[in-house]
Design an enzyme around this catalytic site. Structure first.
Site, PDB file in Angstrom:
ATOM      1  N   LYS A 177       5.871 -14.264 -12.968  1.00 27.79           N
ATOM      2  CA  LYS A 177       4.455 -13.901 -12.841  1.00 27.79           C
ATOM      3  C   LYS A 177       3.566 -15.066 -13.275  1.00 27.79           C
ATOM      4  O   LYS A 177       2.530 -15.332 -12.649  1.00 27.79           O
ATOM      5  CB  LYS A 177       4.160 -12.644 -13.670  1.00 27.79           C
ATOM      6  CG  LYS A 177       4.881 -11.406 -13.156  1.00 27.79           C
ATOM      7  CD  LYS A 177       4.487 -10.147 -13.909  1.00 27.79           C
ATOM      8  CE  LYS A 177       5.164  -8.933 -13.295  1.00 27.79           C
ATOM      9  NZ  LYS A 177       4.712  -7.663 -13.865  1.00 27.79           N
TER      10      LYS A 177
ATOM     11  N   LEU B  82       1.547   2.473  -6.980  1.00 29.55           N
ATOM     12  CA  LEU B  82       0.286   1.855  -7.398  1.00 29.55           C
ATOM     13  C   LEU B  82      -0.534   1.444  -6.187  1.00 29.55           C
ATOM     14  O   LEU B  82      -1.754   1.648  -6.145  1.00 29.55           O
ATOM     15  CB  LEU B  82       0.556   0.643  -8.289  1.00 29.55           C
ATOM     16  CG  LEU B  82      -0.683  -0.126  -8.757  1.00 29.55           C
ATOM     17  CD1 LEU B  82      -1.572   0.742  -9.651  1.00 29.55           C
ATOM     18  CD2 LEU B  82      -0.289  -1.403  -9.489  1.00 29.55           C
TER      19      LEU B  82
ATOM     20  N   ARG C 191       4.924  -3.321   7.163  1.00 28.28           N
ATOM     21  CA  ARG C 191       6.035  -3.909   7.918  1.00 28.28           C
ATOM     22  C   ARG C 191       6.277  -3.176   9.227  1.00 28.28           C
ATOM     23  O   ARG C 191       6.596  -3.778  10.235  1.00 28.28           O
ATOM     24  CB  ARG C 191       7.322  -3.839   7.091  1.00 28.28           C
ATOM     25  CG  ARG C 191       7.406  -4.880   6.002  1.00 28.28           C
ATOM     26  CD  ARG C 191       8.724  -4.751   5.275  1.00 28.28           C
ATOM     27  NE  ARG C 191       8.867  -5.800   4.288  1.00 28.28           N
ATOM     28  CZ  ARG C 191       9.298  -7.030   4.548  1.00 28.28           C
ATOM     29  NH1 ARG C 191       9.610  -7.370   5.780  1.00 28.28           N
ATOM     30  NH2 ARG C 191       9.407  -7.924   3.586  1.00 28.28           N
TER      31      ARG C 191
ATOM     32  N   GLY D  66       3.553   1.721  -1.837  1.00 30.39           N
ATOM     33  CA  GLY D  66       4.112   1.954  -3.168  1.00 30.39           C
ATOM     34  C   GLY D  66       3.198   2.863  -3.973  1.00 30.39           C
ATOM     35  O   GLY D  66       2.074   3.164  -3.564  1.00 30.39           O
TER      36      GLY D  66
ATOM     37  N   ALA E 226       0.806  -1.233   0.000  1.00 29.76           N
ATOM     38  CA  ALA E 226       0.000   0.000   0.000  1.00 29.76           C
ATOM     39  C   ALA E 226       0.833   1.274   0.000  1.00 29.76           C
ATOM     40  O   ALA E 226       0.321   2.340  -0.349  1.00 29.76           O
ATOM     41  CB  ALA E 226      -0.948   0.010   1.200  1.00 29.76           C
TER      42      ALA E 226
END
Length: 306
Positions: A131, A19, A39, A17, A15
């Site tokens: 991915k 994006l 964290r 970052g 959250a």
């Protein structure tokens, strides 16, 4: 009736970052009870801003199974927005989601080209295969999912008009890769977040790949050059670089410095964003599903570079 209207509870991982921050804000603004896995409980300005907006902060990390299990138990939907280099760190999260058995939808960290459709596996240092590995793990565990494929963020390649090594668009000479006619897709990251949050409670996107291919944002290199020439009212001197010339440069340049050119090869030579039909491969089109979402066009983005 009230129960039907109840918004899903959402956990955002990553959250803080760029994006992730957009995702968290759109989630709250859309009325979803929103949680963020963090964290460090020391409140930075960014975390305080999220908390003040109504986000519930939960201490934990992708390496700590206990904190993950506790966070997952509080929500219906999990959205991951961690950086691509950490994509395999989602493996424990996938296992925790499977064990919980209560998650209605998982949106893993993708937000790029469809990793199962790209054609650069010998060049990309496993960027896309990692991915794909997470995708296949999700599907083999039977976890409900939505994948978000948005081509490239506008802040990748576009600020230089696809000129490796440049920080701003050229004003005299431009290199065009290939014949300049292969089209790529660009979406602003704030718009990617808006479309992503729209999918959360939408049955049409469950166990589907949502493609963002907004009209006005599907451009070839020739399109980009023409747009830019119109804005600066000047013709650029074009040089064409062949596929073999680009491949040679990729192989001569050490990783990770060559990844910008790998993306250029993927999208403007191989056509990895546009060589397949969305519907026939089981995908859904975000701009068709959500015509109300306003988005920045490539032309509007180029205006910000003037």
């Amino acid at each position: 009736m009230e129960e039907e209207k109840k918004k899903s509870r959402v956990l955002i991982i990553g959250a803080t970052g760029r994006l992730g921050n957009y995702l968290t804000r759109f989630s709250i603004e859309s009325g979803h009870p929103t949680f963020a896995l963090i964290r460090n409980t020391t409140l930075s300005d960014k975390l305080k801003s999220l908390s003040d907006a109504g986000v519930t902060l939960l201490k934990g990390s992708l390496e700590d199974e206990g904190s993950l299990a506790e966070a997952v138990s509080k929500v219906d939907v999990v959205i991951s927005a961690i950086p691509s280099k950490h994509v395999l760190d989602q493996k424990l999260l996938v296992r925790v989601i499977k064990q919980a058995g209560s998650i209605k939808r998982f949106i893993p960290a993708e937000y790029g080209a469809n990793p199962d459709k790209t054609q650069v596996s010998d060049l990309d240092h496993d960027f896309y295969s990692k991915k794909s590995e997470i995708r296949h793990m999700i599907e083999s565990e039977g976890i409900p999912y939505t994948y978000i494929c948005c081509g490239l963020f506008m802040r990748v390649l576009l600020p230089s008009l696809v000129q490796p090594g440049l920080q701003s668009p050229p004003t005299d000479k431009v290199t065009v890769f290939g014949d300049g006619n292969v089209k790529a897709v660009f979406v602003n990251d704030v718009d990617v977040a808006a479309f992503t949050i729209k999918t959360i409670d939408d049955p049409r996107t469950l166990n589907k790949t949502l493609y963002l291919s907004p009209p006005g944002n599907i451009c070839s290199m020739n399109d980009l050059v023409e747009l830019w020439e119109g804005k600066i009212e000047k013709k650029l001197e074009k040089t064409f670089a062949t596929e073999n010339q680009l491949l040679k440069k990729i192989k001569e340049t050490p990783y990770p410095d060559n990844m910008e050119m790998v993306f250029i090869y993927s999208v403007f030579i191989k056509g990895d964003h546009t060589y397949f039909d969305i519907e026939s491969c089981g995908g859904v089109n975000g701009t068709e599903l959500y015509p109300d979402v306003k988005y920045m066009t490539v032309s509007e983005f180029l205006d910000t570079l003037l």
